[in-house]
Design an enzyme around this catalytic site. Structure first.
Site, PDB file in Angstrom:
ATOM      1  N   HIS A  98       0.851  -1.203   0.000  1.00 51.18           N
ATOM      2  CA  HIS A  98       0.000   0.000   0.000  1.00 51.18           C
ATOM      3  C   HIS A  98       0.885   1.251   0.000  1.00 51.18           C
ATOM      4  O   HIS A  98       1.932   1.281   0.644  1.00 51.18           O
ATOM      5  CB  HIS A  98      -0.921  -0.013   1.223  1.00 51.18           C
ATOM      6  CG  HIS A  98      -1.996   1.027   1.123  1.00 51.18           C
ATOM      7  ND1 HIS A  98      -1.748   2.360   1.342  1.00 51.18           N
ATOM      8  CD2 HIS A  98      -3.306   0.933   0.795  1.00 51.18           C
ATOM      9  CE1 HIS A  98      -2.871   3.045   1.153  1.00 51.18           C
ATOM     10  NE2 HIS A  98      -3.833   2.199   0.821  1.00 51.18           N
ATOM     11  N   GLU A 146      -3.559   2.082  -7.476  1.00 50.89           N
ATOM     12  CA  GLU A 146      -4.026   3.145  -6.585  1.00 50.89           C
ATOM     13  C   GLU A 146      -3.231   4.416  -6.862  1.00 50.89           C
ATOM     14  O   GLU A 146      -2.110   4.570  -6.356  1.00 50.89           O
ATOM     15  CB  GLU A 146      -3.847   2.734  -5.128  1.00 50.89           C
ATOM     16  CG  GLU A 146      -4.703   1.551  -4.732  1.00 50.89           C
ATOM     17  CD  GLU A 146      -5.069   1.620  -3.256  1.00 50.89           C
ATOM     18  OE1 GLU A 146      -6.258   1.662  -2.960  1.00 50.89           O
ATOM     19  OE2 GLU A 146      -4.159   1.669  -2.418  1.00 50.89           O
TER      20      GLU A 146
HETATM   21  P1  PGA Z   1      -9.528   5.959  -0.159  1.00 48.24           P
HETATM   22  O1  PGA Z   1      -8.400   4.905   0.212  1.00 48.24           O
HETATM   23  O2  PGA Z   1     -10.760   5.183  -0.519  1.00 48.24           O
HETATM   24  O3  PGA Z   1      -9.692   6.763   1.109  1.00 48.24           O
HETATM   25  O4  PGA Z   1      -9.026   6.784  -1.275  1.00 48.24           O
HETATM   26  C1  PGA Z   1      -8.109   3.836  -0.614  1.00 48.24           C
HETATM   27  C2  PGA Z   1      -6.880   3.125  -0.133  1.00 48.24           C
HETATM   28  O5  PGA Z   1      -5.988   3.778   0.407  1.00 48.24           O
HETATM   29  O6  PGA Z   1      -6.758   1.915  -0.252  1.00 48.24           O
END
Ligand code: PGA
Length: 219
Positions: A98, A146
């Site tokens: 992450h 992401e």
């Molecule tokens: P968010 O986070 O939905 O707050 O953008 C997603 C993540 O960090 O996995």
């Protein structure tokens, strides 16, 4: 095709708030006791066992659990670490790589690979997250795109743009699910599921009612 909806509860909530979260979630799911979709909740590791017990006691055994991370080390003298062998008792999945781990803990691509190896050794299915294409070896259940600017910002990357990045990421893998994460909520979840196999939900999972709404939008 069925979708995978993942909640990343990060470190948003206190012990008391997490207990309220699971109670409210269980109540919210009373009319949704079966689903073709896969639902995976990733609470803090301290609460995995409580979540498992509560889900099972309330006919929600179809919901799976994941850890938000594991150590890149095996069992041993590693103060403060939570190992794959500890987590495998209570979780089936693990989030790895992450951007918050990379940003705040200096996690490198090599460290992510070591964690994938440990996950594989203990039968945990890795959901490997990245912002740009990154090649990893081993059994990988899902890869998640992401974009940093979309995480927690309320500014999701348009689904078609995000999917074109995912196509490049996915070239490095065979047989993986594709996940999008970054400001997914009940309003936009369907757009992402038109392109991706699943979504990773952070902010919109902090409130159990909002997360239930995200799930209901996927039925
Ligand atoms: P968010 O986070 O939905 O707050 O953008 C997603 C993540 O960090 O996995």
């Amino acid at each position: 095709m069925s979708a995978t909806v993942i909640a990343n509860l990060k470190a948003y909530l206190s012990d008391t708030q997490l207990k309220v979260w699971i109670r409210e979630f269980v109540l919210g799911m009373q009319d949704s006791k079966e689903s073709e979709n896969s639902i995976i909740i990733c609470p803090p590791v301290t609460h995995l066992l409580l979540f498992r017990e509560q889900l099972d006691e309330n006919d929600l055994s179809f919901i799976s659990l994941g850890a938000q991370d594991i150590s890149m080390y095996e069992q041993g003298a590693y103060t403060g670490e939570v190992t794959g062998s500890m987590v495998q008792e209570v979780a089936d999945y693990v989030l790895l790589g992450h951007s918050e781990r990379r940003k705040y803990h200096g996690e490198t691509q090599e460290a992510v690979q070591k964690k994938i190896d440990i996950a594989q050794q203990y039968g945990l299915l890795p959901i490997v997250l990245m912002e740009k294409p990154e090649k990893h070896e081993g059994t990988i259940f899902a890869v998640g795109y992401e974009p940093g600017s979309s995480i927690g910002s309320g500014h999701p990357e348009p689904a078609s743009e995000a999917y074109s990045v995912m196509k490049t990421i996915a070239k490095n893998y065979s047989d993986v699910l594709t996940i999008y994460g970054g400001s997914v909520d009940e309003k936009n979840v369907k757009e992402y599921l038109a392109h991706f196999d699943g979504v990773l939900v952070g902010t919109a999972s902090e409130d159990p009612h909002e997360f239930v709404k995200v799930i209901q939008k996927t039925y």
